[in-house]
Design an enzyme around this catalytic site. Sequence first.
Site, PDB file in Angstrom:
ATOM      1  N   LYS A 197     -11.708  -1.672   3.146  1.00 38.75           N
ATOM      2  CA  LYS A 197     -12.072  -2.424   1.935  1.00 38.75           C
ATOM      3  C   LYS A 197     -11.180  -3.649   1.726  1.00 38.75           C
ATOM      4  O   LYS A 197     -11.572  -4.583   1.014  1.00 38.75           O
ATOM      5  CB  LYS A 197     -12.022  -1.513   0.706  1.00 38.75           C
ATOM      6  N   CYS A 240      13.746   5.245  -0.757  1.00 41.63           N
ATOM      7  CA  CYS A 240      14.435   4.044  -1.225  1.00 41.63           C
ATOM      8  C   CYS A 240      15.769   4.348  -1.901  1.00 41.63           C
ATOM      9  O   CYS A 240      16.789   3.685  -1.629  1.00 41.63           O
ATOM     10  CB  CYS A 240      13.527   3.255  -2.171  1.00 41.63           C
ATOM     11  N   HIS A 280      16.219  -0.194  -8.131  1.00 41.23           N
ATOM     12  CA  HIS A 280      16.598   1.187  -8.419  1.00 41.23           C
ATOM     13  C   HIS A 280      18.106   1.262  -8.656  1.00 41.23           C
ATOM     14  O   HIS A 280      18.892   0.581  -7.987  1.00 41.23           O
ATOM     15  CB  HIS A 280      16.271   2.102  -7.236  1.00 41.23           C
ATOM     16  N   ARG A 332       9.925  12.229   7.601  1.00 38.03           N
ATOM     17  CA  ARG A 332      11.354  12.185   7.298  1.00 38.03           C
ATOM     18  C   ARG A 332      12.098  13.493   7.571  1.00 38.03           C
ATOM     19  O   ARG A 332      13.249  13.482   8.004  1.00 38.03           O
ATOM     20  CB  ARG A 332      11.568  11.769   5.835  1.00 38.03           C
ATOM     21  N   ARG A 356      12.076   7.802 -13.855  1.00 36.31           N
ATOM     22  CA  ARG A 356      11.378   6.506 -13.834  1.00 36.31           C
ATOM     23  C   ARG A 356      11.717   5.741 -15.107  1.00 36.31           C
ATOM     24  O   ARG A 356      11.664   6.303 -16.211  1.00 36.31           O
ATOM     25  CB  ARG A 356       9.859   6.711 -13.744  1.00 36.31           C
ATOM     26  N   GLY A 382      -0.136  -3.811   0.323  1.00 36.43           N
ATOM     27  CA  GLY A 382       0.655  -3.143  -0.701  1.00 36.43           C
ATOM     28  C   GLY A 382       1.946  -3.882  -0.984  1.00 36.43           C
ATOM     29  O   GLY A 382       2.294  -4.860  -0.309  1.00 36.43           O
TER      30      GLY A 382
END
Length: 352
Positions: A59, A150, A263, A119, A256, A32
């Site tokens: 996979k 983040c 960010h 968290r 977003r 990722g």
Amino acid sequence: MEVVYDIFQMIHSGYIGKVMYNKKYVVVGATGMVGREILTVLIERGVSPLNITPVASTKSAGQIIEYGWARFVVSALADVNFREFDIALFSAGKDVSARYAHTAAEAGCTVIDNSSYFREHDDIPLIVPEVNMEDIERYNGKRIIANPNCSTIQVVMVLKPLHDMFGLNELVMSTYQATSGAGYCAVSELLEQTRMVLDGETARPKHFKMQIAFNVIPQIDDFSEYGYTKEELKMMNETRKILGISNINIAATCVRVPVITGHAVSVFARFTDDIDLGKAIAVIDEFPGVRVMDDNATYTYATPIDVAGGNNVLVSRIRTHPNIKNVLNFWCVSDNLRKGAALNAVQIASRL
């Protein structure tokens, strides 16, 4: 795991001599965006590729990841023996963390988890090393450490020195979050929709609820109680936990935006004491990992372009309120894949 390398490059890079002494790392979710960034940061910080094992789903097993002269072959998570590793860096989503993190910890491997799963667990430390590394000692050796959201990371990096000086008591945050925070498919959707719009075609959303190209979407994650999204509640609750202020009033709106990396957060912070702007700017700029980039006369302020690939949180538009003496507004920007995820996790590992 298979690692192919050039022995002469290893000698030149200084890895020979370190191999026996480095910890053994397993990176869960290595294919990722955050997982790949974790591999990059580990290598940048001098960890030998021979001491890093990237794993992912079945996979993805056999996939090759290359970094300069090192080539990793990804292993299947189901085949991993966590007893062979010292530190497991998880970045494969909360379902994978829920299933495998305790298994790794019980095998004697310290887990640093980048998902949201742990968290808000009362018995799991939520750590930003520059802010609250000492909290690890309060959690009775659970061998699981949570990596914060983040956007939360970059905000608390700025708030910590301000809170220590002026006493934080109210917080309003609005985020402008890049598409890479939602993974490869989100970035691909932005790029594909941009092409479609420029070609005069109709952009059809798949990953997002609405068109992201040339647009902003005032929703990240699912809606929850009181009309807040889960992303907004994460920021609110995590900020309280990291700063150790349980009774502070916090509101967040997470948006977003059509940016790939970086960010940004606009912050309204009210304090107990009146703000001395000069002192506020000084303590922000002196805090580790934070830099002030703020000069109205030369139109100097931080944007996502300025932080992409970098490690610092950049702070701009620092200003007091004209009518409220105990209020400070600021704008902060950070690479969400680096300090917002991978770098913070590796910093925790290096501090242990």
